[in-house]
Design a protein around this motif. Structure first.
Motif, PDB file in Angstrom:
ATOM      1  N   PHE A  72       0.898  -0.944   0.072  1.00 23.03           N
ATOM      2  CA  PHE A  72      -0.162  -0.496   0.194  1.00 23.03           C
ATOM      3  C   PHE A  72       0.850   1.406   0.016  1.00 23.03           C
ATOM      4  CE2 PHE A  72      -3.652  -1.723   2.257  1.00 23.03           C
ATOM      5  CZ  PHE A  72      -4.313  -2.559   0.760  1.00 23.03           C
ATOM      6  N   VAL A  73       2.327   1.450   1.017  1.00 25.29           N
ATOM      7  CA  VAL A  73       2.669   1.947   0.523  1.00 25.29           C
ATOM      8  C   VAL A  73       3.437   2.352  -0.385  1.00 25.29           C
ATOM      9  CG1 VAL A  73       5.222   3.301   1.387  1.00 25.29           C
ATOM     10  CG2 VAL A  73       3.194   1.985   3.202  1.00 25.29           C
ATOM     11  N   THR A  74       3.619   2.072  -1.802  1.00 30.92           N
ATOM     12  CA  THR A  74       4.397   2.262  -2.844  1.00 30.92           C
ATOM     13  C   THR A  74       3.166   3.190  -2.971  1.00 30.92           C
ATOM     14  OG1 THR A  74       3.440   0.232  -3.751  1.00 30.92           O
ATOM     15  CG2 THR A  74       5.433  -0.018  -3.109  1.00 30.92           C
ATOM     16  N   VAL A  75       1.968   2.893  -3.327  1.00 31.40           N
ATOM     17  CA  VAL A  75       0.767   3.801  -3.608  1.00 31.40           C
ATOM     18  C   VAL A  75       1.228   5.357  -3.849  1.00 31.40           C
ATOM     19  CG1 VAL A  75      -1.196   4.788  -3.926  1.00 31.40           C
ATOM     20  CG2 VAL A  75      -0.962   2.201  -3.357  1.00 31.40           C
ATOM     21  N   TYR A  76       2.384   6.027  -2.550  1.00 29.66           N
ATOM     22  CA  TYR A  76       2.307   7.024  -2.933  1.00 29.66           C
ATOM     23  C   TYR A  76       3.713   7.413  -3.201  1.00 29.66           C
ATOM     24  CZ  TYR A  76      -0.665   7.014   1.108  1.00 29.66           C
ATOM     25  OH  TYR A  76      -1.737   6.696   1.451  1.00 29.66           O
ATOM     26  N   MET A 158       4.355   1.076  -9.179  1.00 28.21           N
ATOM     27  CA  MET A 158       3.254   2.624  -9.032  1.00 28.21           C
ATOM     28  C   MET A 158       4.008   3.952  -9.477  1.00 28.21           C
ATOM     29  SD  MET A 158       0.713   2.113  -7.714  1.00 28.21           S
ATOM     30  CE  MET A 158       0.122   0.427  -6.888  1.00 28.21           C
ATOM     31  N   VAL A 159       5.298   3.789 -10.461  1.00 30.76           N
ATOM     32  CA  VAL A 159       5.970   4.743 -10.974  1.00 30.76           C
ATOM     33  C   VAL A 159       4.959   5.041 -11.755  1.00 30.76           C
ATOM     34  CG1 VAL A 159       7.808   5.690 -11.723  1.00 30.76           C
ATOM     35  CG2 VAL A 159       8.388   4.657  -9.714  1.00 30.76           C
ATOM     36  N   LEU A 160       5.207   4.196 -12.788  1.00 31.16           N
ATOM     37  CA  LEU A 160       4.419   3.668 -13.672  1.00 31.16           C
ATOM     38  C   LEU A 160       3.164   4.490 -14.301  1.00 31.16           C
ATOM     39  CD1 LEU A 160       4.456   2.621 -16.766  1.00 31.16           C
ATOM     40  CD2 LEU A 160       3.622   0.780 -16.280  1.00 31.16           C
ATOM     41  N   VAL A 161       2.051   4.035 -12.831  1.00 29.38           N
ATOM     42  CA  VAL A 161       0.534   4.961 -12.936  1.00 29.38           C
ATOM     43  C   VAL A 161       0.896   6.144 -12.520  1.00 29.38           C
ATOM     44  CG1 VAL A 161      -1.445   4.503 -11.108  1.00 29.38           C
ATOM     45  CG2 VAL A 161       0.263   2.237 -11.655  1.00 29.38           C
ATOM     46  N   ASP A 167      -4.325  12.942 -12.804  1.00 28.80           N
ATOM     47  CA  ASP A 167      -4.100  13.369 -11.715  1.00 28.80           C
ATOM     48  C   ASP A 167      -3.771  12.793 -10.162  1.00 28.80           C
ATOM     49  OD1 ASP A 167      -6.911  12.299 -10.525  1.00 28.80           O
ATOM     50  OD2 ASP A 167      -6.479  13.855 -11.751  1.00 28.80           O
ATOM     51  N   PRO A 168      -2.697  12.883  -8.968  1.00 33.90           N
ATOM     52  CA  PRO A 168      -2.791  12.050  -8.219  1.00 33.90           C
ATOM     53  C   PRO A 168      -4.030  11.559  -7.944  1.00 33.90           C
ATOM     54  CG  PRO A 168      -1.838  14.565  -7.978  1.00 33.90           C
ATOM     55  CD  PRO A 168      -2.828  14.115  -8.525  1.00 33.90           C
ATOM     56  N   LEU A 173      -6.942   6.360  -6.641  1.00 34.40           N
ATOM     57  CA  LEU A 173      -7.468   5.505  -7.734  1.00 34.40           C
ATOM     58  C   LEU A 173      -7.258   3.657  -8.059  1.00 34.40           C
ATOM     59  CD1 LEU A 173     -10.567   4.550  -8.036  1.00 34.40           C
ATOM     60  CD2 LEU A 173     -10.678   5.646 -10.122  1.00 34.40           C
ATOM     61  N   PHE A 174      -6.678   4.120  -8.879  1.00 39.06           N
ATOM     62  CA  PHE A 174      -5.769   3.097  -9.732  1.00 39.06           C
ATOM     63  C   PHE A 174      -4.834   1.615  -9.063  1.00 39.06           C
ATOM     64  CE2 PHE A 174      -5.881   5.807 -13.628  1.00 39.06           C
ATOM     65  CZ  PHE A 174      -7.308   5.987 -13.339  1.00 39.06           C
ATOM     66  N   GLY A 175      -4.462   2.689  -8.313  1.00 40.15           N
ATOM     67  CA  GLY A 175      -3.802   2.128  -7.414  1.00 40.15           C
ATOM     68  C   GLY A 175      -4.036   1.147  -6.022  1.00 40.15           C
ATOM     69  N   PHE A 176      -4.605   1.303  -5.192  1.00 42.02           N
ATOM     70  CA  PHE A 176      -5.381   0.811  -4.456  1.00 42.02           C
ATOM     71  C   PHE A 176      -6.290  -0.464  -4.982  1.00 42.02           C
ATOM     72  CE2 PHE A 176      -3.978   5.002  -1.880  1.00 42.02           C
ATOM     73  CZ  PHE A 176      -3.222   3.916  -0.463  1.00 42.02           C
ATOM     74  N   THR A 177      -7.161   0.834  -6.121  1.00 44.64           N
ATOM     75  CA  THR A 177      -8.269  -0.732  -6.860  1.00 44.64           C
ATOM     76  C   THR A 177      -6.982  -1.877  -7.037  1.00 44.64           C
ATOM     77  OG1 THR A 177      -9.572   0.926  -7.396  1.00 44.64           O
ATOM     78  CG2 THR A 177      -9.505  -1.421  -8.578  1.00 44.64           C
ATOM     79  N   ALA A 178      -6.280  -1.948  -7.707  1.00 36.92           N
ATOM     80  CA  ALA A 178      -4.839  -2.518  -8.345  1.00 36.92           C
ATOM     81  C   ALA A 178      -4.477  -3.711  -7.181  1.00 36.92           C
ATOM     82  CB  ALA A 178      -3.730  -2.147  -8.590  1.00 36.92           C
ATOM     83  N   LEU A 179      -4.642  -2.707  -5.632  1.00 31.83           N
ATOM     84  CA  LEU A 179      -3.515  -4.038  -4.899  1.00 31.83           C
ATOM     85  C   LEU A 179      -4.603  -4.835  -3.742  1.00 31.83           C
ATOM     86  CD1 LEU A 179      -1.111  -1.037  -3.378  1.00 31.83           C
ATOM     87  CD2 LEU A 179      -0.355  -3.504  -5.149  1.00 31.83           C
TER      88      LEU A 179
END
Length: 259
Positions: A72-76, A158-161, A167-168, A173-179
């Motif tokens: 989850f932290v990688t999303v940031y 998450m760099v690619l995302v 926008d942030p 949205l995409f990051g947590f939905t995938a994780l």
């Protein structure tokens, strides 16, 4: 001196990312409060039903929550990168005598520091709740190294995302939905043996499950060669796939004008 200057610039940019927490202290809540709540609530709410008691379930759950929080932290990483892109910070960096990779490397290094802090925090809370190491003392530093290697590899996703998102808010949205499916369809919360047969095969090859098994082995003792090797192989695979894609997408976006 020429060799160390890019490294110094990268560390300076990493420090820039870290001190931004002072202006957004709620970010620390995402890193710390949420995983601690997961650990405490799941231990005492589900411990009796899943493992017959909170103490036994804590031994099973803590390594899984550490790995889940790492994901989850990688999303940031993506969120912060996208913020810099959309606000024109990367354009200003390009006007400075910096290597083109330094801003991205600084962001990732800062994330690894935050990851290490989160791991230590969760271990500390686990000890307060009654968790005790069963394996040798060097299992903790070995676990830290393994998790940071995997965190670095997962950060490239998450760099690619962060680069391709508008926008942030879309990054989150995409990051947590995938994780969420990746972390919950794993052995973080329940043993694989309790799942349907058709699901066990999926869970067994899930990188979150593989890394969680490796962490459990390092902390609790026992054979870990297969799981640690599997975790390192997943780290290499994610890096080989997503690092070139991320750099290509970043260069393409910067060539179009950043934001």
């Amino acid at each position: 001196m020429i060799i160390f200057r890019p490294l110094q610039q990268t560390l300076t940019l990493a420090w820039r990312s870290l001190i931004q927490i002072r202006h957004n202290p709620w970010e620390l809540g995402d890193y710390s409060i949420q995983p601690v709540l997961f650990l405490v609530l799941f231990t005492y709410v589900f411990g009796g039903a899943i493992a017959g008691g909170a103490d036994d379930y804590l031994s099973f759950l803590l390594p899984g929550v550490i790995v889940m929080n790492l994901m989850f932290v990688t999303v940031y990483v993506g969120h912060g990168l996208n913020t810099d892109l959309t606000k024109g910070v990367f354009d200003r960096f390009r006007a400075l005598p910096l290597p083109r990779w330094a801003p991205l490397a600084g962001r990732i290094v800062a994330d690894l520091v935050k990851q290490a802090m989160c791991i230590l925090l969760l271990l500390g809370i686990g000890f307060l709740l009654g968790y005790r190491l069963e394996g040798p003392w060097f299992g903790v530093p070995a676990m830290m190294v393994l998790l940071l290697i995997f965190a670095l590899a997962a950060s490239w996703i998450m760099v690619l995302v962060g680069v391709v998102s508008r926008d942030p808010e879309h990054v989150q949205l995409f990051g947590f939905t995938a994780l969420f499916p990746v972390t919950f369809v794993s052995n973080v919360f329940v043993p694989v043996e309790t799942m349907p047969d058709w699901l066990q095969g999926i869970v067994a090859v899930n990188p979150v499950s593989v890394v969680t098994d490796a962490v459990r082995g390092l902390l609790e003792g026992g054979p870990v060669m297969a799981t640690v090797t599997g975790a390192l192989m997943w780290s290499v695979a994610l890096t080989v796939i997503f690092a070139p894609l991320s750099v290509w997408a970043l260069n393409r976006r910067l060539a179009r004008g950043g934001g």
